[in-house]
Design a protein around this motif. Structure first.
Motif, short mmCIF file in Angstrom:
data_model
loop_
_atom_site.label_atom_id
_atom_site.label_comp_id
_atom_site.label_asym_id
_atom_site.label_seq_id
_atom_site.Cartn_x
_atom_site.Cartn_y
_atom_site.Cartn_z
N ASP A 962 0.83 -1.21 0.00
CA ASP A 962 0.00 0.00 0.00
C ASP A 962 0.86 1.26 0.00
O ASP A 962 0.55 2.24 -0.69
CB ASP A 962 -0.92 0.00 1.22
N ILE A 963 1.92 1.25 0.78
CA ILE A 963 2.79 2.44 0.85
C ILE A 963 3.52 2.64 -0.47
O ILE A 963 3.72 3.77 -0.92
CB ILE A 963 3.77 2.29 2.03
N GLN A 964 3.91 1.57 -1.12
CA GLN A 964 4.59 1.71 -2.40
C GLN A 964 3.66 2.27 -3.48
O GLN A 964 4.12 2.91 -4.42
CB GLN A 964 5.14 0.35 -2.84
N LEU A 965 2.37 2.02 -3.35
CA LEU A 965 1.41 2.52 -4.33
C LEU A 965 1.01 3.96 -4.05
O LEU A 965 0.35 4.58 -4.89
CB LEU A 965 0.16 1.63 -4.35
N LEU A 966 1.34 4.48 -2.89
CA LEU A 966 1.01 5.88 -2.61
C LEU A 966 1.80 6.79 -3.53
O LEU A 966 2.87 6.45 -4.02
CB LEU A 966 1.33 6.22 -1.15
N SER A 967 1.25 7.97 -3.76
CA SER A 967 1.94 8.94 -4.59
C SER A 967 3.28 9.30 -3.95
O SER A 967 3.43 9.27 -2.72
CB SER A 967 1.08 10.18 -4.74
N PRO A 968 4.27 9.65 -4.79
CA PRO A 968 5.62 9.83 -4.25
C PRO A 968 5.73 10.93 -3.20
O PRO A 968 6.52 10.83 -2.27
CB PRO A 968 6.46 10.16 -5.49
N GLY A 969 4.91 11.96 -3.31
CA GLY A 969 5.04 13.05 -2.37
C GLY A 969 4.53 12.75 -0.99
O GLY A 969 4.99 13.34 -0.01
N VAL A 970 3.58 11.82 -0.87
CA VAL A 970 2.96 11.57 0.43
C VAL A 970 3.51 10.33 1.12
O VAL A 970 3.33 10.16 2.33
CB VAL A 970 1.42 11.43 0.28
N SER A 971 4.18 9.46 0.37
CA SER A 971 4.69 8.24 0.99
C SER A 971 6.05 8.44 1.65
O SER A 971 6.52 7.59 2.39
CB SER A 971 4.81 7.12 -0.06
#
Length: 2006
Positions: A962-971
């Motif tokens: 799930d964290i890898q799929l988050l957008s780069p700015g928010v993860s």
């Protein structure tokens, strides 16, 4: 594609009814039917059981009993728990087939189990039982509502007289049915059985109180079948009663909710009941009220006189279950099986031998019985009354987890007929609802509609009605509340749970879909066969049964000609309604069919069955079965989330209408599977039409897929090809929908110059909006809900493409709502899609103003990315609106960022402060005000901010994926927290949290520890809880299997060693091979002597045999050493006997290999008896204690058959099983069988084994067993038994073991008396008295070990005085007890006189005194043990007794033992020291120098033994050095004449003692120096070494075994009991020959096992499963003698005793560790994990760091330095070349190579092959690519250096984002925000790290080392500058537009660059600023911007352009 292109799809909904298509129907044939065609049938089955019932009774019973199903074939289909497959349970005759396969895939189904029963199967079903460890409940203990214990998923097979239950684990049980069963139902707690009511019972018209119960429950296969209780009235307010109403029949039962439906045939009503556990007080009320009917003591003979009486008796002969341990014994008179359970079976069943009860005896296939289920003691009885059972005596106590009652052995049936007790009901029914119907429901089910309204449906087939009762849970969730009742015309119905719909067959035999009570659509099925109606009329006159409701109707295949059961009415045309595959006019079809009856009729469905989540089976009128799959609701995430959001905010009716219309729209006939894009277009058009829009006139533009643009369904006019093209062709292509959708992205991907889009000049058509549309009034709510979904999708990089699709619809809704702030927001995100002014509004202004906006709709658009940015800036924005269960990503990230910024406590997070959870408009919802963390344990240490983030992430359910799929700015924030916690995470985290921080090693450690900790049975510290290491690496496992298949001649008993561990631990030499050679006893020894010329052949042969005899003495001493070497190294195969290596006493003479045996010389008789015993022990000790498959059957299975030596070896095998704890499983019957044979060795092995297995338990049964062999524990009048002396010795030491460390007074008194037991008047106790006296003394020491200082209760026994009397001698004291009468007369053979024979009693009394006063430092007692100081007194003590006294002295003064020569020689009296090593001229007259030297050497040996005991297993260097010194000294003595002064035998004995002591200190270390000296001492064989006998070789090989204990995995403990065991095993008096047991029983040498403990730390790479080496730091606990002691070493490592350690750190050196560090601290949970890991043997999981090589695995030194450079050196970060990164190793190598390999700088030699790409401007392109590649390489290097390669992809997205922003990509607006967030997050994380460093403890700062944040300030600055360069350029280009925007000019168009510039400068929308249109001077405008809190940097950038424009 424009909106008008799809609006035509909605026209069909204006028709009278809606139809959906569900695809082709597939022929359905049960898999079990095809499978049984190839089944062998009943071949090989035993004959059926003979019936003992009289024929007329059996006939009446068959006539009266109604089977559950009249057909021989039946099946059931259900959805599997995995959600991917379907399971089928097929029944045909006596066979049951359980299969599983993927739904709809032919050929994927596999058979799970196929079962053939003895009789016809009546019914089969799936059910789940539970172990219920809390049964029966203790007094006052509440009965839990939920099932307790482990779940047992099972299959229940019902036959006529028994119920067979087979669990998924393979266990099977058989339960005799005490009554005919009508039906069996699975319920929440087990199963319910419905008794078949006989016609005679109904005719008798008994009252309900007199009738027999009709419903029974079974909670576990080994439980009783107990009657049910029920409580009528409101919520069960009435008195509980038995469910005995004969008119009640079960219709339906459910597990969740736990309810049942009963039908009352008298008043024609259905009653709904709640199924729950019966309470204790309800059972008490039942028993007190006396409402139980009984049999009135009717004799059996009269009961047999009538069928009814027989049935009544048979109904109450309660259930009987038999486990595998029952033995079938048939009486010769009655020929009835009587099952006598053994004590190993905790749950006891007794069957009374009546001719009418013949229960089935079913043996379990496996021995894995659940202890919780086998621990309940119940026995049924026939004569006990109606609900009576035999009362067995249960255990008076209950362990915390499982019960362990006393096992009962039934010897006769008369013993079981004791006071009966009633059967206790387990289940109670509470009345909930009564529904008066038109008849009995044929079926019932539960369903719910799309808005979670729940219904209970009753199918009334006779009335043709489906009755739907609405229900819901009560507020406290404890009960159900029933509401309105609706009716639907139906012939049949089934639920589809996944779709939340049900499928209904209406009166016209058409298929309809309902959700709840709302009609959705009809179903169109293609693929059903055509049917000739005229042919059917020809067959309709046949007399064919028309009962189509039976589910067992045998379906015919499609190819069958005749139909089986089609009703005559099916010829009517009404069967064809809605079933035509073509959607045409209905009347036309009907008239055409009516005109020509010969035309094919359409399909007609008459019944439904086998419904799963989305699949159902249709029963056709022609008898065939077809399986169809209903289409899903949606396949697009965008539509799914939008539906969920709208369902949440819309009222129930509106939401239901929307979802139903969407399902019908999506799955209309002719439509196919949609792409996400096409599905959203269809959904948005449908939704807008329901709002009231005229979708034909909406100018919404959506991207379309390539395939849709060239759809063959679109008819196109063909034109003649022209010879030459025109400009119109090019413009047509540019204006095509394909170019509009994909042109920009294709140009960007291919690097082409962008081509503009030619827009067609279209007139703006103003459509009208129907304000009366169903959803028009909810327009603000719909827009706001979709906007929140849009914001949520921004946070997931995979959902960005859906934002493009969603924004045009949102833009239109915002324009109609007159919401300019939202329009400006969408324009800034997608300026190329949404104009600033927005689309032309369709809703008139007056109507828009009338719309009511809910309170949660905000004027400012919620912007989640800006919200997170503001949080990181330090502001506290308003709570962000969130739709629960829909916008989960928004909720999670807002909470995480808010908690990180506010640093609030995790136990009480104020959710309402951060989130505004929208309340639904349609159902109850309780928003949580706080978020408790269940995984957090209360600890003293407060978690830091990074730990809080990780824990909250875990609690919110986010995974690594799930964290890898988050957008780069928010993860980035989450990844940084994981990175900061990865090095030293807390020890109390759950496994999911460790997975989040990428520490699979910690997860594996805890999983392995939890798997091997049986806390329920209290075996956490059990010494028998030791396992063998399993090979996780498949290659290694295969190698082990290959090497394990050896011939019997090659087996040496050491094949099971962990070779890869040994090879890694001793990698530099072949010491293990040498040890195996020295301990091999299965091969013939080599007789390597040369025949001298003068020796004849006959004499030479005798010489060879004499040399062989000397070698055989050594060979016979090998097994005990081999047993030590192979201790706990294997797990046996329970289907085979344990191989015991041969004890080969023959030799081979080179060079021809002639076999030599001992046939020509005289050897002692039975000289190999005890060696064979030791050989059996060695073989048995290989078995690890925790091999759970070893039971009594396997032990007896190993019993030898016919061999002479095998009984002795088997005796040793039994003792070994006792030493490892397995003998606890031996049942009493088998134990008696062993002892009754009277074999001396077997008795010794069994008694010692049982005593060790039960040590310290004071077990009564074992005490009785030992007492039979000891006259001192028998009553005076008992019969004298002829017990062999060795058996008595084993029994007396066994008593000490059973009562070890208990200080049992009576046992201590008896044992003390036995030390001085006199010889008997006849021949009793006359041989080998010394060993018995010693055993009694050692046993006394075991019982009272270390209790000398606290023996206040033993003062009257005067233990110390009595023992001193036995040591020093004196007159015998008068005997008491049993000895007083027996030993009145003196022995006729042994004349001892009146004095104590201290030669017999002193050894045992000396050691007993030392053990009793162990570590008491009692100087008074110690003075007794000091060696005499004068020569005269010295002559009064035997020299070997001085050795024992020195040992006892050391035990008493334990704290003063120091490993030094001074301490050792301090025990030698000065008078002895002065005369040592003097002789010849220096001798003094009158001094016995031999005695002096013997005393000196024995005192030295005793002192060395004390050091060996104290430092056993420690490998202490000082102890090793001092013992090594004396070992070398005594070794040298054996070669010199000085040995003659004391005698060679004394020197040899002392050498053996010191060697044993040395090996005890170095136990498990495999020390080479000790191994060399052992090898030398072992080589002393032959006539020249006459003093080296069997005892010396025994000692030498014991020393070798200690050195490699347990294959190098074990060491020795120094606990109290371990020291006692070592003292017994290493008693310093060794046998002179192989059968010598005079002074010490040889079997006791194996008690070293009690001191062995696994302490080898074996690191295992968690990724590869292979053993590896790691650096380990071991810290000792502080003591008075030393403080701050630690050392470092490479593991595999033998650890010191854990009790002496404070901490163990794996890879603790932060500067140079290759693996991720792990810390185990004494005193917390991690220490127990370490203990479990050492015991289980699976190894310690470790994780290799990225870029690092394992120890010893690097190919070259250069790569090791490179790996160090990559992970440590910061200097080359900005200049590193990509070619260097190609050498990266570890799990990140593939990721790095994939990134660097394709993007190598042009200057690099690697890129020569790729430099041929020609571009218009090569220099500029190369420079740009080189800069980008260098930046990429820098980023990769940076993240490798911090050990976080997962973040490389994050930063890569940021770098590519800057490039795409500069290219004006369509998603540039989203990328811009994320780049801003990354820059902001870098500063935010820096501040967090600073705060965390300030509050960290000193330990964390010093031990953990410096952990750098994931993003450095340099990186953030570099990225920010890259973006600022782009924006500065744009600001110059768009300064005019920016000024116009700030002044509020909206008349002109604005470019995308202007929008992105405004975003980057954080400028608010001009609608949020005061009116600035009239500001001509820039200064007031700047003041307004400052007042609007615009950032100073942005204002300074604007100043220049404002003044320029001015």
């Amino acid at each position: 594609m424009y909106a008008s292109d799809v609006s035509s799809n909605l026209d069909e909904f204006n028709e009278a009814y809606i139809m959906i298509s569900c695809g082709d129907a597939q022929d359905f044939v049960p898999f079990g039917r095809d499978y049984l065609e190839h089944h062998p049938g009943e071949v090989g089955l035993p004959p059926p059981r003979p019936s003992q019932v009289p024929p007329h009774i059996d006939l009446l019973r068959q006539l009266d009993t109604v089977s559950i199903n009249g057909s021989k074939e039946w099946w059931d289909v259900r959805h599997s728990k995995d959600g991917l497959t379907e399971e089928e349970l097929y029944v045909s005759g006596s066979r049951v087939v359980w299969s599983r396969g993927q739904a709809g895939r032919i050929g994927s189904r596999q058979v799970v189990k196929c079962m053939t029963c003895d009789s016809t199967v009546v019914h089969a079903m799936f059910a789940t039982f539970y172990t219920y460890p809390d049964q029966p409940p203790l007094l006052g203990e509440p009965v839990p509502e939920e099932p307790t214990g482990d779940a047992l998923p099972s299959i229940c097979i019902v036959e006529n007289d028994c119920l067979t239950i087979i669990t998924e684990d393979g266990d099977d049980y058989s339960v005799a049915l005490p009554f005919p069963v009508r039906k069996v139902w699975p319920v929440k707690y087990g199963i319910l059985l419905e008794r078949q009511v006989m016609a005679s019972e109904i005719a008798s018209q008994k009252s309900e109180g007199e009738s027999l119960p009709t419903f029974y429950s079974l909670l576990h296969p080994l439980d009783e079948i107990n009657p049910l209780l029920y409580r009528a009235g409101f919520s069960g307010s009435s008195h509980p009663s038995y469910m005995s109403d004969l008119a009640q029949q079960a219709v339906f039962m459910s597990q969740d909710p736990s309810i049942c439906i009963l039908y009352n045939s008298v008043n024609n009503s259905h009653t709904i009941w709640k199924i729950r556990r019966a309470k204790t007080e309800e059972n008490n009320l039942i028993f007190q009220s006396g409402v139980q009917p009984s049999l009135n003591n009717t004799p059996i003979t009269s009961l047999l006189s009538s069928a009814a009486s027989y049935t009544q008796l048979h109904s109450y002969s309660h259930s009987h279950s038999f486990s595998q341990n029952h033995s079938n014994m048939t009486s010769p008179t009655t020929q009835v099986p009587v099952h006598t359970p053994t004590p190993a079976t905790s749950r006891t069943r007794t069957l009374f031998p009546t001719p009418m009860i013949t229960p089935k005896l079913q043996h379990s296939q496996t021995a894995r019985s659940h202890m919780a289920t086998l621990s309940r003691t119940q026995s049924p009885s026939v004569f006990g009354g109606q609900h009576m059972r035999l009362a067995m005596s249960p255990s008076p106590c209950r362990s915390p987890g499982h019960r362990t009652p006393r096992a009962s052995q039934l010897t006769s049936l008369n013993e079981t007929l004791i006071e009966p007790e009633p059967l206790v009901p387990d289940i109670c029914l509470d009345h909930l609802w009564t529904d008066h119907s038109l008849g009995r429901a044929t079926r019932a089910f539960l369903t719910e509609d799309h808005v979670e309204q729940k219904y209970l449906c009753l199918m009334l087939s006779q009335a043709g009605i489906l009755r739907c009762i609405k229900y819901d849970y009560a507020n406290d969730q404890s009960g159900l509340v029933f509401g309105s009742v609706s009716s639907i015309p139906a012939k049949d119905a089934r639920p589809l749970r996944a779709l939340k719909m049900m499928i209904v067959v209406d009166s016209n035999n058409s298929l309809l879909l309902y959700t709840g009570t709302v009609h959705v659509s009809r179903i169109n099925i293609s693929g059903l066969p055509a049917f000739n109606s005229s042919l059917f009329k020809d067959f309709s006159s046949l007399n064919i049964s028309s009962h189509l409701q039976s589910p067992a109707t045998t379906p015919l295949r499609r190819s069958g000609l005749l139909t089986s059961s089609r009703p005559p009415s099916s010829a009517d045309a009404k069967f064809d309604v809605g079933l035509s595959p073509v959607v045409t006019e209905k009347m036309h079809i009907e008239t055409s069919f009516a005109e020509d009856p010969g035309l094919p009729l359409s399909s007609a469905i008459v019944a439904l069955r086998d419904a799963t989540d989305t699949r159902i089976t249709l029963e056709h009128a022609n008898g065939n079965l077809y399986r169809i799959t209903l289409p899903e609701m949606t396949s697009s995430p965008l539509v799914r989330h939008s539906l969920a959001a709208l369902k949440f905010i819309l009222p129930l009716d509106a939401a239901l209408q929307l979802i139903n219309k969407w399902y019908a729209t999506r799955n209309a006939p002719g439509s196919d599977d949609f792409s996400p894009q096409g599905e959203w277009i269809l959904f948005s058009m449908m939704m807008l039409s329901m709002i009231g829009y005229d979708t034909d006139k909406l100018a919404l533009t959506y991207p379309v897929e390539t395939s849709d643009a060239f759809s063959p369904l679109v008819a196109s006019k063909k034109f003649r090809a022209a010879d030459s093209g025109s400009d119109n062709d090019w413009e047509y292509i540019l204006s095509s929908p394909l170019h509009v959708a994909a042109g920009s992205s294709l140009s960007e991907m291919l690097g082409l110059q962008k081509v503009g889009v030619v827009q067609k000049q279209q007139e703006v058509s103003r459509g009208t909006v129907n304000v009366n549309a169903p959803l028009f009034s909810y327009l603000p709510s719909i827009h706001f809900a979709l906007h929140l979904v849009y914001e949520d999708f921004k946070l997931n990089s995979l959902h960005w493409e859906f934002c493009n699709l969603l924004v045009p619809c949102l833009d239109q809704l915002a324009a109609d709502l007159r919401a300019p702030q939202y329009l400006h927001h969408y324009w800034r995100d997608f300026p190329t899609v949404c104009p600033l002014q927005g689309p032309h509004p369709q809703v008139p202004l007056t109507e828009s103003l009338k719309l009511v906006r809910p309170a949660y709709v905000t004027r400012q658009p919620p912007q989640v990315l800006k919200h997170l940015y503001d949080i990181m800036e330090g502001a506290e924005p308003k709570p962000f609106p969130c739709i629960p269960h829909v916008c989960t990503t928004t909720k999670n990230l807002v909470l995480l960022y808010s908690v990180a910024a506010a640093d609030c406590h995790l136990q009480d997070i104020p959710v309402e402060r951060f989130l505004n959870c929208i309340s639904p408009n349609n159902h109850k919802f309780f928003a949580p005000s706080f978020l408790p963390l269940s995984t957090i344990q209360n600890t003293d240490r407060r978690p830091n901010i990074h730990e809080k983030i990780v824990l909250l992430t875990d609690e919110l359910g986010l995974t690594v994926r799930d964290i890898q799929l988050l957008s780069p700015g928010v993860s980035l924030l989450l990844m940084n927290a994981q990175h900061m916690c990865r090095m030293w995470p807390p020890e109390n985290w759950p496994a999911s949290a460790y997975n989040l921080i990428h520490r699979p090693d910690l997860v594996a450690q805890r999983d392995t520890a939890a798997k091997n900790e049986d806390t329920d049975n209290g075996r956490l510290k059990d010494p028998f809880n030791i396992k063998v290491r399993c090979h996780r690496d498949q290659d290694l496992a295969q190698e082990v299997k290959k090497t394990s298949h050896l011939s019997k001649e090659d087996e040496d008993g050491m094949e099971t060693l962990d070779t890869d561990m040994l090879a890694l631990r001793w990698i530099e030499d072949q010491r293990i091979t040498e040890v195996r050679r020295m301990l091999c006893s299965s091969k013939a020894v080599t007789i390597n002597i040369v025949q001298r010329p003068e020796v004849s052949d006959h004499d030479f042969l005798e010489e060879q045999e004499r040399h062989l005899y000397a070698l055989c003495i050594r060979t016979m001493a090998l097994p005990i050493g081999r047993g030590m070497f192979t201790l706990c190294t294997s797990a046996p195969v329970i289907t085979e006997t344990l191989p015991i290596p041969k004890l080969n006493l023959s030799g081979k003479a080179p060079p021809r290999g002639t076999t030599i045996d001992l046939s020509n010389i005289e050897v002692p008789p039975n000289m190999d008896m005890w060696p064979h015993f030791h050989n059996g022990v060695a073989a048995g000790l290989k078995i690890a204690p925790n091999c759970g498959e070893i039971d009594s059957t396997w032990i007896v299975y190993n019993k030898p058959k016919g061999s002479l030596d095998s009984p002795t070896e088997h005796a040793g095998f039994l003792m070994a099983l006792g030493l490892t704890g397995h003998l606890r499983n031996l049942v009493t019957v088998n134990m008696h069988d062993y002892l009754a044979r009277g074999q001396e060795m077997t008795c010794v092995g069994l008694l010692l084994g049982m005593s060790v297995a039960k040590r310290g338990t004071m077990d009564i049964q074992t005490t009785k067993l030992l007492s039979v062999h000891l006259e001192c524990l028998l009553p005076p009048t008992s019969t004298e038994l002829d017990v062999p002396h060795t058996v008595q010795v084993a029994a007396i030491i066994g008593v000490g073991l059973v009562y070890q460390d208990t200080a049992h007074r009576h046992i201590a008194e008896v044992l003390m008396q036995e030390i001085g037991r006199p010889p008997g008047p006849e021949m009793e106790n006359s041989n080998d008295r010394e060993s018995y006296s010693l055993a009694a003394g050692l046993a006394l020491g075991l019982v009272m070990f270390g209790r000398g200082g606290e023996a206040a209760g033993f003062t009257d026994l005067n233990i110390a005085g009595e023992l001193y009397h036995y040591i020093e001698g004196g007159h015998k004291k008068p005997l008491f007890g049993i000895h007083r009468d027996k030993y009145k007369s003196p022995s006729y053979q042994i004349k001892e006189g009146d004095c104590v024979n201290i030669d017999v009693t002193a050894p045992g009394a000396t050691l007993a005194l030392g053990m009793i006063y162990f570590q008491t430092n009692n100087r008074a007692i110690a003075e007794w043990m000091v060696a005499p100081n004068t020569p005269y007194l010295l002559d009064q003590v035997r020299p070997d007794f001085l050795l024992l006294r020195t040992v006892a002295l050391g035990l008493i003064m334990w704290d003063e033992v120091v490993p030094s020569a001074e301490w050792i020689e301090s025990h030698v009296p000065p008078s002895v020291l002065t005369h040592i090593h003097r002789g010849g001229n220096q001798s003094t007259p009158g001094i016995d120098y031999e005695s002096m030297h013997q005393a000196f050497y024995n005192i030295l040996a005793g002192s060395c033994m004390v050091i060996g005991l104290k430092f056993a297993g420690s490998a202490n260097n000082e102890a090793f050095q001092i013992l090594w010194k004396y070992t070398r000294m005594f070794t040298n003595f054996t070669k010199r004449s000085v040995a003659e002064l004391a005698g060679k035998s004394t020197i040899e004995t002392c050498l053996n003692v010191i060697l044993l002591s040395l090996s005890m200190v170095m136990a498990g270390t495999g020390d080479l120096d000790v191994l060399r000296i052992v090898r030398y001492l072992r080589s002393r064989v032959g006539p020249s070494n006459s003093t080296v006998g069997y005892g010396s070789h025994l000692t030498i090989h014991m020393a070798l075994g200690f050195l490699f204990l347990g294959g190098g995995r074990f060491s020795l403990s120094t606990s109290n009991m371990a020291i006692a065991a070592l003292l017994i095993a290493c008693f310093p008096k060794f046998p002179t020959h192989s059968n010598d047991n005079r002074y010490h029983l040889q079997a006791l040498r194996h008690l070293y096992v009690l001191a062995a403990e696994p302490r080898l730390l074996m690191p295992v790479d968690v990724d590869t499963g292979r053993l590896c080496q790691v650096s380990v730091t071991v810290r000792f606990s502080d003591t008075k003698q030393y403080k701050n002691q630690s050392y470092e070493a490479l593991a595999p490592l033998m650890l010191p005793e854990l009790s002496k350690l404070s901490e163990i750190i794996i890879e603790g050196d932060a500067s140079d560790h290759r693996y991720w560090p792990v810390r185990f601290s004494n005193g917390n949970k991690s220490w127990s994990i370490l203990e479990a890991l050492l015991r289980c043997g699976d190894g310690l999981a470790v994780k290799l760091k990225d870029g690092r090589y394992p120890y010893g695995a690097a190919p070259s030194g250069l790569q090791v330095k490179l790996a160090h450079l990559l992970t440590q050196d910061d200097s080359a970060r900005w200049t590193i070349k990509s070619s260097v990164l190609e050498e990266v190793s570890g799990c990140s190598a593939r990721l790095v190579h994939s990134m660097v390999g394709g993007a190598v700088p042009a200057s690099s030699p690697v890129s020569k092959g790729s430099s041929s790409v020609s571009t218009p401007e090569p220099s500029k392109m190369d420079d740009g690519d080189a800069a980008f590649t260098q930046a990429l390489v820098t980023i990769i290097y940076e993240y490798l250096s911090v050990g976080k390669p997962q973040a490389i992809t994050n930063w890569l997205a940021a770098l590519q984002g800057v490039r795409r922003i500069s290219n004006l990509s369509q998603r540039a607006g989203l990328l811009l925000w994320h780049v801003k967030l990354i820059v902001r997050a870098a500063h935010f994380m820096h501040n967090l790290n600073k705060e965390n460093r300030d509050c960290s403890s000193h330990f964390e700062n010093t031990t953990k080392g410096k952990t750098r944040p994931l993003v450095s300030a340099e990186q953030a600055l570099s990225l920010s500058k890259r973006l600022e360069l782009v924006i500065d350029t744009w600001l110059e280009e768009t300064q005019e537009e920016v000024v116009r925007y700030l002044k509020g000019d909206t008349d002109k168009q604005y470019s995308a660059k202007c929008a992105f510039t405004l975003v980057m400068l954080h400028l608010p929308a001009f609608t949020d600023l005061p009116s600035t249109k009239d500001y001509l001077d820039p200064l007031p405008l700047i003041a307004v911007l400052r007042k609007a809190q615009v950032q100073p940097a942005a204002v300074s950038s604007l100043v220049k352009i404002l003044f320029n424009s001015h």
